[in-house]
Design an enzyme around this catalytic site. Structure first.
Site, PDB file in Angstrom:
ATOM      1  N   LYS A 123       0.842  -1.198   0.000  1.00  0.00           N
ATOM      2  CA  LYS A 123       0.000   0.000   0.000  1.00  0.00           C
ATOM      3  C   LYS A 123       0.881   1.253   0.000  1.00  0.00           C
ATOM      4  O   LYS A 123       1.873   1.319   0.727  1.00  0.00           O
ATOM      5  CB  LYS A 123      -0.888  -0.040   1.245  1.00  0.00           C
ATOM      6  CG  LYS A 123      -1.886   1.084   1.385  1.00  0.00           C
ATOM      7  CD  LYS A 123      -2.696   0.875   2.661  1.00  0.00           C
ATOM      8  CE  LYS A 123      -3.746   1.957   2.860  1.00  0.00           C
ATOM      9  NZ  LYS A 123      -4.530   1.718   4.091  1.00  0.00           N
ATOM     10  N   SER A 198      -9.137   1.853   2.876  1.00  0.00           N
ATOM     11  CA  SER A 198      -8.173   2.625   2.121  1.00  0.00           C
ATOM     12  C   SER A 198      -7.126   1.761   1.408  1.00  0.00           C
ATOM     13  O   SER A 198      -6.358   2.278   0.601  1.00  0.00           O
ATOM     14  CB  SER A 198      -7.472   3.617   3.061  1.00  0.00           C
ATOM     15  OG  SER A 198      -6.768   2.960   4.095  1.00  0.00           O
ATOM     16  N   SER A 222      -9.850  -0.555   6.948  1.00  0.00           N
ATOM     17  CA  SER A 222      -9.156  -0.319   5.680  1.00  0.00           C
ATOM     18  C   SER A 222      -8.475  -1.536   5.082  1.00  0.00           C
ATOM     19  O   SER A 222      -8.059  -1.510   3.930  1.00  0.00           O
ATOM     20  CB  SER A 222      -8.124   0.795   5.851  1.00  0.00           C
ATOM     21  OG  SER A 222      -8.757   2.022   6.102  1.00  0.00           O
TER      22      SER A 222
END
Length: 519
Positions: A123, A198, A222
């Protein structure tokens, strides 16, 4: 509290009005992603590592296979922010040369570097040295990570080879992975829909078969939300098991720190287990991840739905059915089943809002032209609603919550803090070291990007584990009639991550786990 409730009701009304318009505009389906043709892309990271160690496969072959798949699907998904493909191939060649020359031995690697030669993805908000670390906000355009964060460093030390960093919402503040630097990511099962947030770019790549193991971060769901939308496994560990160093925005020393965790995302449950062994190796806690778990000795508690205003956030029938099937399966295996009351889950959103009372949340609305100037939150949020701001709407709303301390009166915030602590003690006593808690990850199986901002309160399904400091694993349970992934989350008591991971593996055997997107 009245203001917070009014905001939630307003979002529900806007969602109700906009939803049919969005469905009408998006009625035509976009092209599907290409099917997975290379059989290597259907092998778990655990198996790939073993075959590389034993000389049955080269790391270069595996790395190049995943690079090829990323290049194939990323035009459909827009999941990759920045890649290091050439460097990754060189890393793989070095792995292979060391094995061939005898500089490393398979038996030693299995213990010291269990991910030797295996490609991973990361990420973008998790620092990977030399690659983008912008948080998707204009003020940080072109920023690179100066060093590896703790979680990336541990995976690299275990032999993993990073391929790229993946897209997030601006500053990790939204349910849909979109920002003004890198654009919007899309869902591999239906490219009209969101991969979530996210860790949405990460989830999209893994679900599409373009990554085998990924690094995510979770503060309000997330990791688990993108895991649901993209049909994969994702684990939010017990807080503190994995070091938090190396994330942007940094939650350390804020009132949000205890909500935050790094965690692994994968297509196969055994890879979550392997990754957690690597990432928790120095935590100093008795996690006992290798200890066998027998379903007949488990107590299973569950909630199929969380009450909401006029039932707007009620769980859909396909998700309820997946929970029912899993519970029935575990009952047959000898587990004892218990339904929990709503008191455990219904106020989780208010518990989260109470964390904004401390006033130590980082200032996220930084002017890209004048970094020393402070934006007016209400004005910026209004501009963002009409697309006139340099910030996305979800980032502006987060800043507004920080500015007005969650829209809760101080007296209520103190009340919720006391209730939270009481609830933590009660749930940990209830679950002990042999209990799990099953509940939905999200009320429905997919999300329209245009409506993501108006579903912020739906994260209350995920926030339960963050607020109560519980480990939680999202478990995929196949696809619904529309071809979208379904599933739910499995929680356990503090430091009982092994129960979540073991149940995930058992349910994967019974129900199949990840199912590739239809081409």
């Amino acid at each position: 509290m009245i203001v917070a409730n009014m905001i939630v009701v307003s979002m529900h009304l806007l969602h109700f009005v906009l939803r049919p318009l969005v469905y009408l505009v998006r009625i035509r389906r976009r092209p599907s992603i290409p099917s997975i043709r290379n059989p290597l892309l259907r092998v778990s990271a655990t198996t790939l590592a073993r075959r590389i160690r034993n000389g049955e496969l080269t790391s270069q072959t595996v790395v190049e296979a995943y690079i090829g798949r990323i290049k194939e699907v990323n035009p459909f998904l827009n999941a990759v922010v920045e890649e290091r493909f050439e460097a990754a191939v060189n890393d793989a060649k070095i792995c292979d040369e060391n094995l061939k020359s005898g500089n490393v031995a398979a038996a030693t690697l299995e213990i010291e570097k269990p991910l030797y030669g295996v490609p991973i993805t990361v990420k973008e908000s998790c620092s990977l040295e030399g690659l983008s670390l912008t948080g998707g906000t204009k003020a940080r355009r072109g920023m690179k990570a100066a060093e590896d964060g703790a979680v990336v460093e541990m995976l690299k030390s275990a032999g993993a080879i990073p391929l790229c960093v993946t897209n997030t919402p601006e500053l990790c503040t939204g349910l849909h992975s979109t920002n003004f630097l890198h654009g919007s990511s899309r869902n591999p099962y239906d490219t009209r829909k969101s991969p979530g947030g996210s860790s949405g770019g990460e989830g999209a790549l893994i679900g599409a078969g373009a990554s085998i193991l990924g690094v995510g971060s979770d503060i309000l769901g997330s990791i688990r939300l993108p895991s649901l939308f993209n049909g994969i496994f994702g684990h939010k560990p017990t807080p503190g098991v994995i070091p938090n160093h190396g994330h942007f925005i940094d939650p350390i020393n804020t009132s949000l720190e205890y909500l935050f965790s790094f965690g692994p995302m994968a297509r196969y449950a055994e890879d979550l287990h392997l990754a957690m062994k690597v990432l928790s190796a120095k935590c100093g806690r008795p996690l006992n991840l290798d200890e066998p778990v027998d379903l007949k000795n488990l107590r299973v508690f569950y909630v199929k739905n969380i009450k909401s205003f006029c039932g707007i956030r009620s769980t859909t029938s396909d998700i309820r059915r997946s929970i029912k099937e899993a519970i029935q399966y575990m009952a047959v295996k000898g587990a004892s089943i218990h339904r929990l009351s709503q008191e455990w889950v219904e106020n989780s959103l208010m518990y989260v809002l109470s964390n904004f009372q401390d006033g130590n949340i980082p200032d996220i609305l930084v002017d890209c032209h004048h970094p020393d100037r402070r934006k007016k939150r209400v004005a910026e949020c209004s501009k963002a609603f009409f697309g006139l701001s340099n910030f996305t709407l979800h980032a502006s709303i987060f800043a507004l919550l920080a500015e007005y301390r969650g829209f809760l009166p101080r007296s209520k915030a103190k009340h919720y803090e006391e209730v939270k602590e009481n609830m933590r003690q009660r749930i940990n006593k209830l679950l002990g070291d042999d209990g799990i808690f099953i509940c939905p990850t999200y009320p429905h199986t997919s999300l329209r990007p245009e409506l993501a901002t108006f579903e912020i309160d739906a994260v209350n399904y995920c926030t339960i584990s963050n607020v109560l400091k519980l480990p939680s694993t999202h478990v995929p349970m196949g696809l619904n009639k529309d071809g979208m992934p379904i599933g739910f989350q499995v929680m356990a008591g503090y430091n009982q991550d092994r129960l979540c991971l073991a149940v995930a593996r058992e349910l994967e055997k019974a129900f199949g786990g990840w199912v590739p997107p239809a081409s």
